[in-house]
Write a protein that holds these residues in place. Structure first.
Motif, mmCIF file in Angstrom:
data_model
loop_
_atom_site.group_PDB
_atom_site.id
_atom_site.type_symbol
_atom_site.label_atom_id
_atom_site.label_comp_id
_atom_site.label_asym_id
_atom_site.label_seq_id
_atom_site.Cartn_x
_atom_site.Cartn_y
_atom_site.Cartn_z
ATOM 1 N N HIS A 70 0.784 -1.243 0.000
ATOM 2 C CA HIS A 70 0.000 0.000 0.000
ATOM 3 C C HIS A 70 0.815 1.292 0.000
ATOM 4 O O HIS A 70 0.239 2.372 -0.052
ATOM 5 C CB HIS A 70 -0.960 -0.028 1.198
ATOM 6 N N ASP A 86 -3.138 -2.527 8.139
ATOM 7 C CA ASP A 86 -1.690 -2.516 8.374
ATOM 8 C C ASP A 86 -1.383 -1.431 9.424
ATOM 9 O O ASP A 86 -2.095 -0.434 9.511
ATOM 10 C CB ASP A 86 -1.008 -2.173 7.040
ATOM 11 N N HIS A 114 0.899 0.617 9.355
ATOM 12 C CA HIS A 114 1.311 1.833 8.632
ATOM 13 C C HIS A 114 0.140 2.323 7.774
ATOM 14 O O HIS A 114 -0.607 1.511 7.226
ATOM 15 C CB HIS A 114 2.505 1.516 7.739
ATOM 16 N N ASP A 149 1.689 -6.401 11.239
ATOM 17 C CA ASP A 149 2.694 -5.546 11.892
ATOM 18 C C ASP A 149 2.086 -4.694 13.017
ATOM 19 O O ASP A 149 2.758 -3.847 13.602
ATOM 20 C CB ASP A 149 3.491 -4.688 10.885
ATOM 21 N N GLY A 200 1.902 -6.106 5.786
ATOM 22 C CA GLY A 200 3.183 -6.003 6.478
ATOM 23 C C GLY A 200 3.314 -6.926 7.669
ATOM 24 O O GLY A 200 2.333 -7.289 8.324
ATOM 25 N N TYR A 257 7.066 -7.824 10.207
ATOM 26 C CA TYR A 257 8.523 -7.695 10.204
ATOM 27 C C TYR A 257 9.152 -8.314 11.442
ATOM 28 O O TYR A 257 8.566 -8.315 12.513
ATOM 29 C CB TYR A 257 8.916 -6.207 10.117
HETATM 30 ZN ZN LIG Z 1 3.047 -2.067 7.454
#
Ligand SMILES: [Zn+2]
Length: 306
Positions: free
Chosen positions: A123, A161, A163, A239, A280, A282
């Motif tokens: 995105h 997400d 973010h 995430d 996402g 991580y």
């Molecule tokens: Zn993300």
């Protein structure tokens, strides 16, 4: 809308070859598939393989010279840094394939009610540049393709997400038949947020309770504004997890499972088909990241089997 098995879309090119200690967990895609097999969840799914997009396909969501730069490996230094992934032929192959993975998931979901892409949710990709590990924007591409093909009239992109979905919001800022909705952490990247149709910023350190309250508020607001989507693209990123290396929220795996069940149940009840992407996630322990990405598949098995 019912079927005993649901589509999972995957391509062997999805893993990204990266130098050691790179922040992006490049093997999480194949690890996710293996984990779904190990825990038996794969039994609920039928595997499909997408074909790569053409340059013309992608031109509905990206500028021609940017598509060509990815095709030929001629990214400017600035754009290389913004993307955060080194160009390689494998990166090119997976970048041209993954958007069609999300589109294939959407096309199959129109028949089965639900389909899951074992990638996607890129995105941060903008019209003319990639950013934040995102080359092409599969969400903007798929939403526009569905509408152009006459397969949907009003598409909701629900982006969970950690973010903000800044690339999606910018590409689609004038598309009145696509509703962009982002629930994200206020303190996470990007620092300068774009304007989605609906934005819900959650404070750093918030956990399951706060998150689920905001999610329920978001779903009732979507109901209230009378957009009535006939298709949902759901970015079920992980995430937001407390152990995620980049995300600043503190959700648990149980909270994410609940989030996914709330979203899936909400639209299943309304009989609106949903395609999911993994988004996402991580961490240096790639196996753990892959396990967290299995949550959406477990939630689909739980909600749609019942
Ligand atoms: Zn993300």
């Amino acid at each position: 809308m019912k079927s005993s098995k649901y589509p999972i879309i995957y391509h062997p090119s999805y893993d990204i070859p990266l130098p050691e200690r790179h922040r992006f967990p490049g093997t999480k895609y194949s690890l996710l598939l293996r984990h779904l097999e190990d825990i038996g969840v794969i039994q609920n799914f039928l595997k499909y393989t997408p074909k790569p997009c053409t340059t013309e396909n992608l031109s509905i969501a990206h500028e021609a010279s940017y598509i060509e730069a990815i095709q030929t490996g001629n990214l400017s230094r600035e754009n290389q840094v913004r993307l955060g992934l080194p160009w390689s032929e494998t990166l090119r192959e997976r970048s041209f394939t993954a958007p069609n993975g999300t589109l294939l998931a959407a096309q199959l979901a129109l028949k089965t009610g639900i389909a899951c892409h074992a990638a996607g949710g890129t995105h941060h990709a903008h019209w003319d540049f990639g950013a934040g590990f995102c080359v092409f924007n599969d969400l903007a591409y798929t939403a526009r393709a569905l509408i152009r093909m006459g397969l949907a009239r009003r598409v909701l992109i629900l982006d969970c997400d950690v973010h903000q979905g800044d690339g999606t919001a910018n590409i689609l800022s004038n598309d009145t038949n696509i509703l962009t909705c982002s629930i994200h952490c206020a303190e996470n990247y990007p620092i300068k947020k774009a304007v989605s149709d609906l934005d819900f910023a959650i404070s750093r350190g918030s956990g399951d309770g706060d998150y689920l309250t905001v999610l329920r508020r978001c779903l009732s607001q979507i109901d209230r504004i009378n957009f009535s989507p006939d298709f949902v693209l759901y970015d079920a990123a992980i995430d937001v997890h407390g152990n995620d290396k980049l995300g600043l929220l503190e959700m648990t795996s149980e909270g994410i499972f609940e989030r996914d069940k709330v979203v899936l149940s909400h639209f299943k009840k309304k009989q609106v088909p949903i395609a999911t992407t993994i988004g996402g996630g991580y961490g240096e322990a790639q196996q753990e990241v892959a396990q967290r990405h299995s949550i959406i598949f477990r939630a689909v098995a739980s909600v749609f089997a019942s």
